[in-house]
Design an enzyme around this catalytic site. Structure first.
Site, PDB file in Angstrom:
ATOM      1  N   HIS A  54       0.881  -3.117  -2.091  1.00  0.00           N
ATOM      2  CA  HIS A  54       0.780  -1.657  -1.961  1.00  0.00           C
ATOM      3  C   HIS A  54       0.012  -1.056  -3.143  1.00  0.00           C
ATOM      4  O   HIS A  54       0.603  -0.682  -4.155  1.00  0.00           O
ATOM      5  CB  HIS A  54       2.194  -1.077  -1.882  1.00  0.00           C
ATOM      6  CG  HIS A  54       2.257   0.355  -1.485  1.00  0.00           C
ATOM      7  ND1 HIS A  54       3.312   0.893  -0.799  1.00  0.00           N
ATOM      8  CD2 HIS A  54       1.402   1.390  -1.689  1.00  0.00           C
ATOM      9  CE1 HIS A  54       3.117   2.183  -0.594  1.00  0.00           C
ATOM     10  NE2 HIS A  54       1.954   2.514  -1.133  1.00  0.00           N
ATOM     11  N   ARG A  58      -8.545   3.964  -3.664  1.00  0.00           N
ATOM     12  CA  ARG A  58      -9.261   5.249  -3.562  1.00  0.00           C
ATOM     13  C   ARG A  58     -10.709   5.173  -3.088  1.00  0.00           C
ATOM     14  O   ARG A  58     -11.315   6.203  -2.843  1.00  0.00           O
ATOM     15  CB  ARG A  58      -9.230   6.011  -4.895  1.00  0.00           C
ATOM     16  CG  ARG A  58      -7.840   6.248  -5.471  1.00  0.00           C
ATOM     17  CD  ARG A  58      -6.978   7.057  -4.532  1.00  0.00           C
ATOM     18  NE  ARG A  58      -5.738   7.509  -5.185  1.00  0.00           N
ATOM     19  CZ  ARG A  58      -4.620   7.762  -4.524  1.00  0.00           C
ATOM     20  NH1 ARG A  58      -4.556   7.585  -3.214  1.00  0.00           N
ATOM     21  NH2 ARG A  58      -3.542   8.183  -5.149  1.00  0.00           N
ATOM     22  N   ASN A  88      -5.467   5.152   3.066  1.00  0.00           N
ATOM     23  CA  ASN A  88      -5.711   6.604   2.977  1.00  0.00           C
ATOM     24  C   ASN A  88      -6.913   6.942   2.097  1.00  0.00           C
ATOM     25  O   ASN A  88      -6.823   7.698   1.138  1.00  0.00           O
ATOM     26  CB  ASN A  88      -4.456   7.354   2.525  1.00  0.00           C
ATOM     27  CG  ASN A  88      -3.979   6.960   1.141  1.00  0.00           C
ATOM     28  OD1 ASN A  88      -4.350   5.908   0.628  1.00  0.00           O
ATOM     29  ND2 ASN A  88      -3.156   7.801   0.536  1.00  0.00           N
ATOM     30  N   ASP A 148       0.401   4.885   5.165  1.00  0.00           N
ATOM     31  CA  ASP A 148       1.018   5.288   3.897  1.00  0.00           C
ATOM     32  C   ASP A 148       0.379   6.522   3.275  1.00  0.00           C
ATOM     33  O   ASP A 148      -0.834   6.695   3.294  1.00  0.00           O
ATOM     34  CB  ASP A 148       0.978   4.149   2.886  1.00  0.00           C
ATOM     35  CG  ASP A 148       1.680   4.535   1.600  1.00  0.00           C
ATOM     36  OD1 ASP A 148       2.876   4.819   1.653  1.00  0.00           O
ATOM     37  OD2 ASP A 148       1.002   4.606   0.561  1.00  0.00           O
ATOM     38  N   HIS A 175       5.834   4.217   5.557  1.00  0.00           N
ATOM     39  CA  HIS A 175       6.154   5.180   4.497  1.00  0.00           C
ATOM     40  C   HIS A 175       7.217   6.097   5.106  1.00  0.00           C
ATOM     41  O   HIS A 175       6.904   6.974   5.906  1.00  0.00           O
ATOM     42  CB  HIS A 175       4.872   5.940   4.127  1.00  0.00           C
ATOM     43  CG  HIS A 175       5.084   7.141   3.261  1.00  0.00           C
ATOM     44  ND1 HIS A 175       4.623   7.215   1.975  1.00  0.00           N
ATOM     45  CD2 HIS A 175       5.697   8.320   3.509  1.00  0.00           C
ATOM     46  CE1 HIS A 175       4.944   8.394   1.451  1.00  0.00           C
ATOM     47  NE2 HIS A 175       5.588   9.087   2.365  1.00  0.00           N
ATOM     48  N   HIS A 228       8.294   1.254  -0.549  1.00  0.00           N
ATOM     49  CA  HIS A 228       8.979   1.971  -1.642  1.00  0.00           C
ATOM     50  C   HIS A 228      10.357   2.547  -1.327  1.00  0.00           C
ATOM     51  O   HIS A 228      10.540   3.764  -1.282  1.00  0.00           O
ATOM     52  CB  HIS A 228       8.083   3.074  -2.195  1.00  0.00           C
ATOM     53  CG  HIS A 228       7.291   3.887  -1.186  1.00  0.00           C
ATOM     54  ND1 HIS A 228       7.863   4.528  -0.113  1.00  0.00           N
ATOM     55  CD2 HIS A 228       5.971   4.168  -1.122  1.00  0.00           C
ATOM     56  CE1 HIS A 228       6.926   5.160   0.563  1.00  0.00           C
ATOM     57  NE2 HIS A 228       5.756   4.950  -0.030  1.00  0.00           N
ATOM     58  N   ASP A 301       2.684   0.562  -5.606  1.00  0.00           N
ATOM     59  CA  ASP A 301       2.271   1.902  -5.161  1.00  0.00           C
ATOM     60  C   ASP A 301       1.415   2.571  -6.237  1.00  0.00           C
ATOM     61  O   ASP A 301       1.529   3.787  -6.475  1.00  0.00           O
ATOM     62  CB  ASP A 301       3.468   2.780  -4.771  1.00  0.00           C
ATOM     63  CG  ASP A 301       3.054   3.976  -3.907  1.00  0.00           C
ATOM     64  OD1 ASP A 301       1.874   4.064  -3.512  1.00  0.00           O
ATOM     65  OD2 ASP A 301       3.918   4.827  -3.638  1.00  0.00           O
ATOM     66  N   PHE A 319       1.114  13.907  -5.997  1.00  0.00           N
ATOM     67  CA  PHE A 319       2.158  12.888  -6.085  1.00  0.00           C
ATOM     68  C   PHE A 319       1.538  11.550  -6.470  1.00  0.00           C
ATOM     69  O   PHE A 319       0.513  11.171  -5.897  1.00  0.00           O
ATOM     70  CB  PHE A 319       2.834  12.717  -4.720  1.00  0.00           C
ATOM     71  CG  PHE A 319       3.678  13.876  -4.282  1.00  0.00           C
ATOM     72  CD1 PHE A 319       4.994  13.985  -4.709  1.00  0.00           C
ATOM     73  CD2 PHE A 319       3.163  14.843  -3.428  1.00  0.00           C
ATOM     74  CE1 PHE A 319       5.792  15.047  -4.280  1.00  0.00           C
ATOM     75  CE2 PHE A 319       3.959  15.905  -2.999  1.00  0.00           C
ATOM     76  CZ  PHE A 319       5.273  16.008  -3.430  1.00  0.00           C
ATOM     77  N   GLY A 320       2.152  10.814  -7.383  1.00  0.00           N
ATOM     78  CA  GLY A 320       1.715   9.438  -7.615  1.00  0.00           C
ATOM     79  C   GLY A 320       1.533   9.094  -9.071  1.00  0.00           C
ATOM     80  O   GLY A 320       1.363   9.973  -9.919  1.00  0.00           O
TER      81      GLY A 320
HETATM   82 ZN   LIG Z   1       3.972   5.915   0.425  1.00  0.00          ZN
HETATM   83 ZN   LIG Z   2       1.439   4.490  -1.427  1.00  0.00          ZN
END
Ligand SMILES: [Zn+2]
Ligand SMILES: [Zn+2]
Length: 430
Positions: A54, A58, A88, A148, A175, A228, A301, A319-320
């Site tokens: 995971h 980008r 994504n 995800d 997810h 996750h 992640d 987020f992240g």
């Molecule tokens: Zn996720």
């Molecule tokens: Zn993720």
């Protein structure tokens, strides 16, 4: 150089021996092996190269945050020899063309095997099933599919996806986030969120989707992987599902094993993540589940974001968090330094199991005849984590923490990608 030897390594069992490498493969594991060159590895633990199921790389589309090259380099420094890139991107990895593009960027970078994950639905929109079969049959041979960043929240869509991938032993990585229950949510719903006045993200938003999806997987007779896990309740559902024989696997991130929602009191958006950091009792339940096998793997992640997306008010921040270069240290802290588990388990959760879930035979084992994908760790080191890593982004929640262990060498297909903690320039392929 035809062959070389890693001298005096410690195996996961604690046994000391040498590892001989010839023509990209492990050609011997024994005492007293010889080679053209040898490297003294006294005190270092040798494990199969880590596999991250995971990662967000980008690229294509968000190269200001990360590229396949910089993400691969960060991964190599973290001891990884393979990673699975989430879909994504922009464009979304929902066609054979895009997954093949990501695969070839990975080959060009040359630091780890980059396996593209295919989207479950077109554009991650949850409306139409993506071309799962075409992605599976493409050169990238996609086996893992995920929306995800978004949840496949429509139960009929999830059922169809599970039915589809069953034909080629693929797996859906979910997810788990019920979107209606998390509209506007900013952090874990609890004492801290009410004190801070930030919109809460209830545990049930995760747990209700997991409960539904393990039942769907049972109904269809297909495999499902849960991304996750972050709550104690999620652990209990997975434990129940496994006891029933449902084909479910689950991952936990390093940050959910270490950090809690108390961090939000700083109002520093570096601690803003999806799913959110939870409470101490969740962290303890996740650790216990990782040790007893309820949770199968650690996945990072790794979610890089540019400064402008994080250097702002909590409510408007992305987020992240990044995590490729610290995952092994968190794993060591939780499994080894706690005295509760061992290196065999660490190798399983960081390498063997993620490779198995993805159907990847080139990683996850340290045996004679297998490709030389190896990480060597010095467990004696305590190191202060710096904010900047090889990642293009520095949304690093571990900055200034002291964590145990350091990756000393990483070998990918028999070549050093990291030597003595330093990233190696990629040798030009003939
Ligand atoms: Zn996720
Ligand atoms: Zn993720």
């Amino acid at each position: 150089m035809n062959s070389f030897v890693l001298k005096n390594v410690s195996l996961d069992t604690g046994a000391k021996c040498d590892i001989q490498i010839s023509d990209q493969k492990i050609s011997g594991i024994a005492e007293g092996l010889e080679g053209d060159v040898s490297y003294d590895c006294s005190g270092l633990v040798a494990l199969p190269g880590f596999v991250d199921l995971h990662t967000h790389l980008r690229e294509p589309g968000y190269e200001a945050s990360e590229t396949v090259l910089t993400g691969s380099q960060s991964a190599a420094l973290g001891g990884y020899t393979a990673l699975h890139a989430m879909a994504n991107t922009h464009p979304v990895a929902d066609t054979a063309g895009v997954v093949e593009q990501i695969q070839s960027l990975g080959i060009q970078a040359g630091y780890v095997d980059v396996f593209p994950i295919g989207a479950v639905t077109v554009g991650l929109e949850g409306k139409r099933l993506a071309e799962l079969g075409a992605m599976a049959k493409s050169k990238a041979q996609v086996k893992v599919f995920s929306d995800d960043g978004k949840c496949v929240s429509d139960p009929l869509m999830m059922r169809r996806a599970l039915e589809y991938v069953k034909a080629f032993d693929g797996v859906i990585a979910q997810h788990a986030q019920e979107p209606r229950l998390t509209e506007g949510s900013q952090m874990n719903a609890g004492l801290v969120s009410s004190e801070l006045g930030l919109a809460g993200w209830p545990a049930v938003a995760e747990e209700s989707i997991i409960a539904r999806d393990v039942l769907l997987a049972e109904h269809v007779g297909s495999r499902i992987h849960i991304c996750h896990l972050s709550t104690k309740g999620s652990v209990e559902i997975i434990r129940w599902a496994k006891s029933r024989g449902i084909q479910v696997t689950a991952e936990v991130t390093p940050h959910h094993l270490l950090l809690t929602d108390e961090m939000a009191r700083t109002y520093d958006p570096v601690y803003k993540v999806n799913p959110p950091l939870r409470t101490e009792s969740d962290v303890l339940a996740l650790r216990e589940a990782l040790i007893d096998g309820t949770i199968d793997i650690i996945a990072t992640d790794h979610a890089p974001h540019p400064t402008e997306a994080k250097d702002c008010e909590w409510n408007s921040a992305a987020f992240g968090m990044v995590g490729l270069e610290t995952a092994a240290s968190v794993a060591q802290l939780v499994l080894i330094d706690s005295g509760k588990s061992d290196w065999v388990r660490l190798g399983q959760v960081m390498s063997t199991k993620p490779a198995q879930i993805a159907g990847d035979r080139n990683h996850g084992s340290l045996t004679v005849g297998s490709l030389a994908n190896i990480v060597l760790i010095d467990p004696r080191v305590q190191r202060m984590i710096s904010r900047d890593t090889a990642s293009k982004s520095s949304n690093n929640p571990y900055a200034n923490l002291t964590l145990p262990g350091a990756v000393v060498h990483t070998l990918y297909n028999g070549q050093f990608t990291v030597m003595n903690g330093e990233l190696q320039k990629k040798e030009e392929n003939a």
